[in-house]
Design a protein around this motif. Structure first.
Motif, PDB file in Angstrom:
ATOM      1  N   ILE A 140      37.007  39.953  42.924  1.00  0.00           N
ATOM      2  CA  ILE A 140      37.999  41.080  42.852  1.00  0.00           C
ATOM      3  C   ILE A 140      39.222  40.777  43.409  1.00  0.00           C
ATOM      4  N   VAL A 141      39.577  39.677  43.875  1.00  0.00           N
ATOM      5  CA  VAL A 141      40.768  39.315  44.290  1.00  0.00           C
ATOM      6  C   VAL A 141      41.864  39.260  43.165  1.00  0.00           C
ATOM      7  N   SER A 142      41.173  38.798  41.982  1.00  0.00           N
ATOM      8  CA  SER A 142      42.256  38.952  40.999  1.00  0.00           C
ATOM      9  C   SER A 142      42.325  40.180  39.949  1.00  0.00           C
ATOM     10  N   CYS A 143      41.356  41.031  40.643  1.00  0.00           N
ATOM     11  CA  CYS A 143      41.463  42.514  39.700  1.00  0.00           C
ATOM     12  C   CYS A 143      42.542  43.408  39.935  1.00  0.00           C
ATOM     13  N   SER A 144      42.953  44.191  38.915  1.00  0.00           N
ATOM     14  CA  SER A 144      44.213  44.996  38.972  1.00  0.00           C
ATOM     15  C   SER A 144      43.365  46.264  39.669  1.00  0.00           C
TER      16      SER A 144
END
Length: 208
Positions: free
Chosen positions: A117-121
């Motif tokens: 989820i780190v790269s999720c918007s």
């Protein structure tokens, strides 16, 4: 003399090359004839000499018939190869597509588990949250259904046990009443004939 092993390369001497060609050509034509007769095979053999002279053998009446048969079979084999290649390519494309779908599913799984989820918007996180809420609603609904089924099953078991208990209680009461009736003493109002006699037993007199 023992013949040495012939080296598979072009014979440089023209005379020796011509002699070898004549011998081996005759042997090859003989072998073709024997194969057609012994095995009932359709054989066609075409040989061009170094000078361009044609030598041929055909087990059928016409060489063209065998050549036409060969060409027809060659076209069929070519079509089969093309079909196999198309089918193989289709399988490769399907495998690649399946692999991509599998990767997407793995990414979605890691995202739902909170591992990716780190790269999720923000929009993607909201979508994940909605999916989790829907999943929780389905899980709670299924759990409620299972609880209701279990409660219903337990109530049926309770009803059966109550019926068995009632039947046993009735049987015990009937057995108790029978035991009381058998153990009651005789009534004092009932008369019982008794007789008491002291002395020797009576005998009949003998008349002389």
């Amino acid at each position: 003399m023992v013949r040495g092993k012939t080296q598979m390369k072009r014979i440089e001497n023209a005379s020796s090359r011509q002699v070898t060609f004549s011998k081996r050509r005759s042997g090859l034509l003989k072998k073709a004839f024997e194969l057609s007769v012994l095995c009932d095979a359709e054989v066609a053999l075409i040989i061009f000499s170094p000078s361009g002279r044609l030598y041929e053998f055909s087990s059928s009446s016409q060489m063209s018939h065998t050549i036409e048969r060969y060409q027809k079979n060659a076209r069929t084999l070519a079509n089969l190869r093309i079909t196999d290649e198309v089918h193989t390519q289709k399988l490769k494309d399907e495998a690649a597509d399946s692999y991509k779908k599998l990767e997407l599913l793995e990414d979605a799984k890691r995202t739902l588990l909170g591992e990716n989820i780190v790269s999720c918007s923000i929009a993607e996180l909201v979508q994940v949250e909605e999916q989790l809420e829907k999943s929780l609603c389905k899980i709670r609904a299924r759990k409620h259904t299972l609880f209701q089924e279990q409660i219903h099953h337990l109530k049926e078991q309770e009803a059966k046990l109550r019926k068995v208990n009632t039947d046993l209680k009735e049987k015990c009461e009937m057995v108790g009443m029978s035991s009381i009736a058998l153990s009651q003493p005789l009534s004092p109002d009932m008369e019982v004939e008794t007789g008491l006699f002291i002395g020797p037993p009576k005998t009949k007199a003998n008349h002389v």
